[in-house]
Design a protein around this motif. Structure first.
Motif, PDB file in Angstrom:
ATOM      1  N   SER A  94       0.638  -1.790  -0.086  1.00  0.00           N
ATOM      2  CA  SER A  94      -0.085  -0.110  -0.076  1.00  0.00           C
ATOM      3  C   SER A  94       0.985   1.060   0.068  1.00  0.00           C
ATOM      4  O   SER A  94       0.466   2.282  -0.977  1.00  0.00           O
ATOM      5  CB  SER A  94      -0.635  -0.285   1.392  1.00  0.00           C
ATOM      6  N   THR A 111      -6.323  -6.793   3.918  1.00  0.00           N
ATOM      7  CA  THR A 111      -5.599  -7.596   5.751  1.00  0.00           C
ATOM      8  C   THR A 111      -6.727  -7.915   6.646  1.00  0.00           C
ATOM      9  O   THR A 111      -6.071  -9.078   7.268  1.00  0.00           O
ATOM     10  CB  THR A 111      -4.582  -6.029   6.303  1.00  0.00           C
ATOM     11  N   GLY A 138       0.918  -8.274   7.160  1.00  0.00           N
ATOM     12  CA  GLY A 138       0.023  -8.131   7.558  1.00  0.00           C
ATOM     13  C   GLY A 138      -0.542 -10.050   8.340  1.00  0.00           C
ATOM     14  O   GLY A 138      -0.990 -10.204   9.822  1.00  0.00           O
ATOM     15  N   ARG A 147      -4.793  -8.821  -1.069  1.00  0.00           N
ATOM     16  CA  ARG A 147      -5.596  -8.482  -0.603  1.00  0.00           C
ATOM     17  C   ARG A 147      -4.991  -6.591  -0.597  1.00  0.00           C
ATOM     18  O   ARG A 147      -6.222  -6.158   0.036  1.00  0.00           O
ATOM     19  CB  ARG A 147      -5.823  -8.596   1.507  1.00  0.00           C
TER      20      ARG A 147
HETATM   21  N1  ASP Z   1       1.355  -6.168   1.973  1.00  0.00           N
HETATM   22  C1  ASP Z   1       0.140  -5.351   2.392  1.00  0.00           C
HETATM   23  C2  ASP Z   1      -0.552  -3.475   2.279  1.00  0.00           C
HETATM   24  O1  ASP Z   1       0.697  -3.418   1.759  1.00  0.00           O
HETATM   25  C3  ASP Z   1       0.036  -5.548   3.679  1.00  0.00           C
HETATM   26  C4  ASP Z   1      -0.285  -7.013   4.775  1.00  0.00           C
HETATM   27  O2  ASP Z   1      -1.595  -7.176   4.668  1.00  0.00           O
HETATM   28  O3  ASP Z   1       0.987  -7.664   4.579  1.00  0.00           O
HETATM   29  O4  ASP Z   1      -1.369  -2.841   2.402  1.00  0.00           O
END
Ligand code: ASP
Length: 415
Positions: free
Chosen positions: A270, A307, A352, A384
């Motif tokens: 994100s 997440t 997450g 996600r």
């Molecule tokens: N990778 C996800 C994000 O950057 C965070 C996670 O759920 O590990 O939104």
């Protein structure tokens, strides 16, 4: 960071683990030599990996929440926009986890996968709800951190972040330090992720050696259930909320969002998607910068519906696999903890799952059991993350429209 290579390596680790584990399962995990692998070596490597993940939970929550809360800089100026944004972020996340839990309870993905993990769940009487609520509030932040009481650490971090952002120069200095420390902890996560292929190999290998094809089936169910919940939340929940609060075309929304989703999917971050999401919100969705500059970065820090969905399904899945009945109070605890855990999750790949340890600790499930789902997590992470950034953009448009900070001409224009 070579995210692509890492993805490939983790997939290789998982595939090899599954193949080797299945072979061991077919040959017989109790054969001399193989028993050493299944009972000693795989658990040792797997445990070292899981412990390293646990190691990061407290510093990650503390720092990313202090930084996240202080992102609500100048609270008075942000006023209503801030309150509205937070309300939407929190409520959509709670809806997301509820969908996840309901689907997991209905489809029972973990039933039949008898895991060999010890759990003290159900042994102790669950305390009354008032006590559970009271336990959220820390009396000693250091004790909370030392004991890994994450709800208390979270409350402390939020209060500290808020106070720091209201403290003028001293606050600014401390927050600059907190941001630096946060980056270092993030780097540590990245470094640890480099060892993930080995950890995954050992964890998946051990599970498959012990579970055989039941594990493949059970992981498949978990995998597709998370994907299904993500799709449902993305198209139905966001679609309905968006339509109800803006009256705008949901189809146009998703059309205008595709670039952001593809970028989030391929980076699984994100944070890395903030520039793209910000640019897209202003130039494709019609959100004026006054709103977008606040909602998008804040959302990337605290709003993680995808997440939360993974965390909700994973908790129920593991509880079912362990034959543990969480009970209504347990589910409520999952909703509260996973909402807070997703807030504390940093927008980078894999965090997450690190934060899932916190949910497990709160409901009394063994953190080591997270290893069971690690092998399929990288792919789910990509999906996600796409949902995470979608939520940020949807709320941005809703808030902007409500605050007259919205340009419909931009939203309606195609390409
Ligand atoms: N990778 C996800 C994000 O950057 C965070 C996670 O759920 O590990 O939104």
């Amino acid at each position: 960071m070579q995210a692509k290579n890492l993805t490939r390596n983790i997939l290789v680790g998982m595939t090899l683990g599954a193949v080797v584990g299945t072979l061991i399962n077919l040959i017989g995990p109790d054969k001399p030599g193989l028993a050493f692998l299944v009972k000693d070596l795989f658990p040792l490597v797997g445990q070292i990996f899981v412990r390293s993940l646990q190691l990061l939970v407290v510093p990650l929550v503390l720092l990313s929440l202090i930084c996240g809360t202080s992102a609500i800089d100048d609270v008075r100026r942000l006023g209503r926009i801030g309150v509205k944004t937070l309300a939407f972020y929190l409520s959509t996340t709670a809806i997301a986890i509820t969908i996840a839990i309901v689907l997991a309870v209905i489809f029972r993905p973990g039933v039949g996968l008898e895991l060999d993990y010890q759990t003290d769940f159900g042994v102790s009487e669950s305390p009354p709800l008032t006590q559970v609520l009271l336990n959220i509030f820390p009396s000693n932040p250091f004790a909370a951190m030392a004991e890994g009481n994450m709800l208390q650490v979270i409350v402390f971090a939020i209060l500290f972040g808020l106070a720091a952002s209201l403290s003028g120069d001293p606050g600014k200095r401390v927050l600059a330090l907190a941001n630096d420390l946060n980056e270092i902890v993030m780097k540590l996560v990245m470094l640890l992720l480099l060892a993930a292929p080995f950890g995954v190999f050992a964890l998946v290998g051990r599970t498959f050696a012990q579970e055989g094809f039941t594990a493949i089936l059970a992981l498949g169910k978990y995998f597709f259930l998370v994907l299904g919940a993500l799709a449902l939340h993305s198209f139905v929940t966001y679609g309905l909320i968006f339509k109800a609060f803006t009256g705008l075309s949901v189809r146009q929304l998703f059309f205008n969002l595709r670039k952001v989703q593809i970028f989030a999917f391929s980076t699984a971050s994100s944070n890395a998607t903030i520039p793209i999401n910000l640019e897209n919100a202003e130039h494709r969705l019609g959100v004026k910068p006054a709103v977008a500059s606040f909602t998008i970065p804040l959302g990337a820090t605290i709003n993680m519906d995808g997440t939360a969905i993974m965390q909700g399904v994973a908790t129920v899945f593991i509880a079912q696999a362990l034959g543990v009945d969480i009970g209504l109070q347990g589910y409520l605890m999952v909703v509260v903890t996973a909402t807070l855990a997703s807030i504390g999750t940093a927008g980078v790949p894999g965090v997450g799952l690190v934060m899932l340890a916190m949910v497990f600790q709160q409901v009394g499930l063994p953190v080591a059991a997270i290893g069971v789902i690690y092998g399929v997590d990288r792919l789910l992470d990509m999906a996600r993350t796409a949902v995470n950034v979608t939520g940020d953009a949807v709320v941005s448009v809703i808030v902007a429209r409500g605050e007259n900070e919205f340009d419909q001409q931009i939203f309606d224009s195609r390409e």
